[in-house]
Design a protein around this motif. Sequence first.
Motif, PDB file in Angstrom:
ATOM      1  N   THR A   1       0.813  -1.219   0.000  1.00  0.00           N
ATOM      2  CA  THR A   1       0.000   0.000   0.000  1.00  0.00           C
ATOM      3  C   THR A   1       0.846   1.268   0.000  1.00  0.00           C
ATOM      4  OG1 THR A   1      -0.160  -0.087   2.404  1.00  0.00           O
ATOM      5  CG2 THR A   1      -1.925  -1.141   1.155  1.00  0.00           C
ATOM      6  N   SER A   2       2.106   1.184   0.444  1.00  0.00           N
ATOM      7  CA  SER A   2       2.959   2.370   0.470  1.00  0.00           C
ATOM      8  C   SER A   2       3.319   2.845  -0.927  1.00  0.00           C
ATOM      9  CB  SER A   2       4.251   2.079   1.255  1.00  0.00           C
ATOM     10  OG  SER A   2       5.092   1.185   0.549  1.00  0.00           O
ATOM     11  N   CYS A   3       3.107   2.000  -1.932  1.00  0.00           N
ATOM     12  CA  CYS A   3       3.454   2.357  -3.313  1.00  0.00           C
ATOM     13  C   CYS A   3       2.261   2.920  -4.089  1.00  0.00           C
ATOM     14  CB  CYS A   3       4.017   1.143  -4.048  1.00  0.00           C
ATOM     15  SG  CYS A   3       5.638   0.628  -3.434  1.00  0.00           S
ATOM     16  N   ALA A   4       1.118   3.052  -3.452  1.00  0.00           N
ATOM     17  CA  ALA A   4      -0.073   3.596  -4.110  1.00  0.00           C
ATOM     18  C   ALA A   4       0.012   5.118  -4.109  1.00  0.00           C
ATOM     19  CB  ALA A   4      -1.329   3.102  -3.428  1.00  0.00           C
ATOM     20  N   GLY A   5       0.728   5.667  -5.072  1.00  0.00           N
ATOM     21  CA  GLY A   5       0.926   7.107  -5.161  1.00  0.00           C
ATOM     22  C   GLY A   5       1.600   7.458  -6.466  1.00  0.00           C
ATOM     23  N   ALA A   6       2.198   8.640  -6.522  1.00  0.00           N
ATOM     24  CA  ALA A   6       2.833   9.121  -7.746  1.00  0.00           C
ATOM     25  C   ALA A   6       4.336   8.878  -7.714  1.00  0.00           C
ATOM     26  CB  ALA A   6       2.551  10.607  -7.919  1.00  0.00           C
ATOM     27  N   TYR A   7       4.904   8.569  -8.887  1.00  0.00           N
ATOM     28  CA  TYR A   7       6.344   8.320  -9.015  1.00  0.00           C
ATOM     29  C   TYR A   7       6.889   8.974 -10.277  1.00  0.00           C
ATOM     30  CZ  TYR A   7       6.283   4.870  -5.263  1.00  0.00           C
ATOM     31  OH  TYR A   7       6.158   4.261  -4.037  1.00  0.00           O
ATOM     32  N   ASN A   8       8.047   9.603 -10.135  1.00  0.00           N
ATOM     33  CA  ASN A   8       8.800  10.099 -11.289  1.00  0.00           C
ATOM     34  C   ASN A   8       9.784   9.038 -11.767  1.00  0.00           C
ATOM     35  OD1 ASN A   8       7.648  12.666 -11.154  1.00  0.00           O
ATOM     36  ND2 ASN A   8       9.312  13.521  -9.921  1.00  0.00           N
ATOM     37  N   PHE A   9       9.951   8.959 -13.082  1.00  0.00           N
ATOM     38  CA  PHE A   9      10.968   8.097 -13.681  1.00  0.00           C
ATOM     39  C   PHE A   9      11.717   8.913 -14.730  1.00  0.00           C
ATOM     40  CE2 PHE A   9       7.634   5.194 -12.203  1.00  0.00           C
ATOM     41  CZ  PHE A   9       8.392   4.310 -11.444  1.00  0.00           C
ATOM     42  N   GLY A  10      12.779   9.568 -14.287  1.00  0.00           N
ATOM     43  CA  GLY A  10      13.558  10.409 -15.180  1.00  0.00           C
ATOM     44  C   GLY A  10      15.010   9.986 -15.202  1.00  0.00           C
ATOM     45  N   PRO A  11      15.775  10.511 -16.143  1.00  0.00           N
ATOM     46  CA  PRO A  11      17.184  10.118 -16.288  1.00  0.00           C
ATOM     47  C   PRO A  11      18.060  10.757 -15.220  1.00  0.00           C
ATOM     48  CG  PRO A  11      16.665  11.859 -17.817  1.00  0.00           C
ATOM     49  CD  PRO A  11      15.367  11.503 -17.142  1.00  0.00           C
ATOM     50  N   ASP A  12      19.294  10.329 -15.173  1.00  0.00           N
ATOM     51  CA  ASP A  12      20.268  10.988 -14.317  1.00  0.00           C
ATOM     52  C   ASP A  12      20.444  12.436 -14.774  1.00  0.00           C
ATOM     53  OD1 ASP A  12      20.663   8.634 -12.907  1.00  0.00           O
ATOM     54  OD2 ASP A  12      22.353   7.998 -14.158  1.00  0.00           O
ATOM     55  N   ALA A  13      20.897  13.286 -13.851  1.00  0.00           N
ATOM     56  CA  ALA A  13      20.990  14.720 -14.140  1.00  0.00           C
ATOM     57  C   ALA A  13      21.832  15.008 -15.380  1.00  0.00           C
ATOM     58  CB  ALA A  13      21.559  15.453 -12.933  1.00  0.00           C
ATOM     59  N   ALA A  14      22.871  14.217 -15.598  1.00  0.00           N
ATOM     60  CA  ALA A  14      23.762  14.462 -16.741  1.00  0.00           C
ATOM     61  C   ALA A  14      23.057  14.265 -18.075  1.00  0.00           C
ATOM     62  CB  ALA A  14      24.974  13.541 -16.661  1.00  0.00           C
ATOM     63  N   ASP A  15      21.926  13.573 -18.081  1.00  0.00           N
ATOM     64  CA  ASP A  15      21.217  13.299 -19.328  1.00  0.00           C
ATOM     65  C   ASP A  15      20.038  14.235 -19.558  1.00  0.00           C
ATOM     66  OD1 ASP A  15      22.965  11.314 -20.058  1.00  0.00           O
ATOM     67  OD2 ASP A  15      21.784   9.696 -19.193  1.00  0.00           O
ATOM     68  N   ASN A  16      19.952  15.306 -18.775  1.00  0.00           N
ATOM     69  CA  ASN A  16      19.023  16.388 -19.073  1.00  0.00           C
ATOM     70  C   ASN A  16      19.737  17.318 -20.051  1.00  0.00           C
ATOM     71  OD1 ASN A  16      16.554  16.186 -17.196  1.00  0.00           O
ATOM     72  ND2 ASN A  16      18.274  15.790 -15.832  1.00  0.00           N
ATOM     73  N   LEU A  17      19.459  17.140 -21.333  1.00  0.00           N
ATOM     74  CA  LEU A  17      20.219  17.821 -22.379  1.00  0.00           C
ATOM     75  C   LEU A  17      19.311  18.683 -23.246  1.00  0.00           C
ATOM     76  CD1 LEU A  17      22.425  14.845 -23.627  1.00  0.00           C
ATOM     77  CD2 LEU A  17      22.993  16.529 -21.870  1.00  0.00           C
ATOM     78  N   SER A  18      19.927  19.654 -23.896  1.00  0.00           N
ATOM     79  CA  SER A  18      19.184  20.470 -24.849  1.00  0.00           C
ATOM     80  C   SER A  18      18.911  19.681 -26.126  1.00  0.00           C
ATOM     81  CB  SER A  18      19.970  21.732 -25.191  1.00  0.00           C
ATOM     82  OG  SER A  18      21.108  21.401 -25.972  1.00  0.00           O
ATOM     83  N   VAL A  19      17.937  20.154 -26.882  1.00  0.00           N
ATOM     84  CA  VAL A  19      17.614  19.540 -28.175  1.00  0.00           C
ATOM     85  C   VAL A  19      18.840  19.561 -29.083  1.00  0.00           C
ATOM     86  CG1 VAL A  19      16.235  19.826 -30.270  1.00  0.00           C
ATOM     87  CG2 VAL A  19      15.147  20.057 -28.020  1.00  0.00           C
ATOM     88  N   ALA A  20      19.564  20.680 -29.111  1.00  0.00           N
ATOM     89  CA  ALA A  20      20.742  20.787 -29.975  1.00  0.00           C
ATOM     90  C   ALA A  20      21.821  19.783 -29.583  1.00  0.00           C
ATOM     91  CB  ALA A  20      21.302  22.211 -29.915  1.00  0.00           C
ATOM     92  N   THR A  21      22.018  19.584 -28.284  1.00  0.00           N
ATOM     93  CA  THR A  21      23.027  18.625 -27.836  1.00  0.00           C
ATOM     94  C   THR A  21      22.648  17.202 -28.227  1.00  0.00           C
ATOM     95  OG1 THR A  21      23.600  20.055 -25.968  1.00  0.00           O
ATOM     96  CG2 THR A  21      24.287  17.754 -25.825  1.00  0.00           C
ATOM     97  N   LEU A  22      21.366  16.870 -28.069  1.00  0.00           N
ATOM     98  CA  LEU A  22      20.912  15.538 -28.465  1.00  0.00           C
ATOM     99  C   LEU A  22      21.138  15.308 -29.952  1.00  0.00           C
ATOM    100  CD1 LEU A  22      19.423  12.904 -27.564  1.00  0.00           C
ATOM    101  CD2 LEU A  22      17.344  13.979 -28.408  1.00  0.00           C
ATOM    102  N   LEU A  23      20.833  16.307 -30.765  1.00  0.00           N
ATOM    103  CA  LEU A  23      21.029  16.164 -32.203  1.00  0.00           C
ATOM    104  C   LEU A  23      22.507  15.999 -32.547  1.00  0.00           C
ATOM    105  CD1 LEU A  23      18.469  18.804 -33.497  1.00  0.00           C
ATOM    106  CD2 LEU A  23      18.301  16.324 -33.744  1.00  0.00           C
ATOM    107  N   THR A  24      23.371  16.688 -31.820  1.00  0.00           N
ATOM    108  CA  THR A  24      24.804  16.535 -32.047  1.00  0.00           C
ATOM    109  C   THR A  24      25.259  15.110 -31.736  1.00  0.00           C
ATOM    110  OG1 THR A  24      25.193  18.868 -31.547  1.00  0.00           O
ATOM    111  CG2 THR A  24      27.087  17.370 -31.374  1.00  0.00           C
ATOM    112  N   LEU A  25      24.741  14.546 -30.642  1.00  0.00           N
ATOM    113  CA  LEU A  25      25.070  13.165 -30.300  1.00  0.00           C
ATOM    114  C   LEU A  25      24.535  12.194 -31.351  1.00  0.00           C
ATOM    115  CD1 LEU A  25      24.367  13.276 -26.449  1.00  0.00           C
ATOM    116  CD2 LEU A  25      26.600  13.174 -27.570  1.00  0.00           C
ATOM    117  N   LEU A  26      23.363  12.470 -31.883  1.00  0.00           N
ATOM    118  CA  LEU A  26      22.797  11.612 -32.927  1.00  0.00           C
ATOM    119  C   LEU A  26      23.646  11.656 -34.197  1.00  0.00           C
ATOM    120  CD1 LEU A  26      18.935  12.149 -32.726  1.00  0.00           C
ATOM    121  CD2 LEU A  26      20.115   9.938 -32.721  1.00  0.00           C
ATOM    122  N   GLN A  27      24.232  12.816 -34.492  1.00  0.00           N
ATOM    123  CA  GLN A  27      25.016  12.941 -35.711  1.00  0.00           C
ATOM    124  C   GLN A  27      26.249  12.049 -35.702  1.00  0.00           C
ATOM    125  OE1 GLN A  27      25.271  17.262 -35.556  1.00  0.00           O
ATOM    126  NE2 GLN A  27      24.116  17.426 -37.471  1.00  0.00           N
TER     127      GLN A  27
END
Length: 353
Positions: free
Chosen positions: A251-277
């Motif tokens: 019952t302790s898990c009946a609530g809201a949870y975030n599932f996000g990346p590590d802080a280092a992977d909060n990147l700008s759109v431009a940075t993501l595109l550079t990595l994709l290139q």
Amino acid sequence: MDALALAFKGRRVFVTGHTGFKGAWLCLFLARLGARVTGYALAPAGTPTMFELARVGDTLERHHIADVRDQAALRRAMIDAAPELVLHLAAQALVRHSYADPVSTWSTNVMGTVHVLEALRACPSARAALVVTTDKCYENQHWPWGYRENDRLGGHDPYSASKAGAELVAHSYRSSFFAAGGPLIATARAGNVIGGGDWSLDRLIPDAVRAMQQGSALPVRSPHATRPWQHVLEPLHGYLLLAARLLGGDTSCAGAYNFGPDAADNLSVATLLTLLQAHWPQLAWRLDGDQHTAKEAALLYLDSSKARQQLDWQVRWPLATGIEQTAAWYAAAARDPGGARAFTEQQLEHFCA
């Protein structure tokens, strides 16, 4: 993953939105764990789709093409399936589309959630339900730190606001109808997911794939906007860890949870595109002159400490690996579309290992 296999083997699971990108990956994940899955969703949109290329329908016990706004059809399908767990992913999931059609966005995301939880009330077999929303359900204050589960909900655009509404619906049903017993209900909020098999319109990587196929430069509205990018398997793993705890009666898990990346992977759109290139040298992009037609958040982080501490959820693939796997999936599907199912399962095995 052995604990998850024990939790899900033979379990009857009802998944809404199973024909979408995220839902298709989830069904294949559940199939790997030995679950018995019933899907309920609209027909796959456009062509190609992850659902059809990876032959996800072959893994299902039941496959309903229907709308979550059809309350009677949804109730019948859920009662017939007699699930122990309901995973609600069906949604109108695009910010810009929500400006073009706010009515269907609100009706799908809010009343669709109401219909799922009403059907749950009529389903005596159900033990747990997980409602999937989004990181954009928070009222964005443009903070340089991550949002926590008890931060204020809100949203400027119809999509974000409707997902905040879905969170309120889940909280209301949990408090009003299931507080004294019955299924345990949780909600899950994830960031921007990437991965092979996404061909949705107005999403960065699918739009990049189409631009490369056409030999044109990708128009980008907000290159400096920062998002919590992660491979699609990361939040799905979190959803399943949470669902397993709910099925176990925690019952302790009946609530809201975030599932996000590590802080280092909060990147700008431009940075993501550079990595994709680095994987797609032919990828080119340009600033879109239509960049200010719809208001979108420029900065958005998630604090996933709760999931890490309570569920022992950890990021398995850093974003560099997620980008590599995403690029490899599209390349493999281009070479051999008929092998998409096998290649998807290989990536799933790699993630689980």
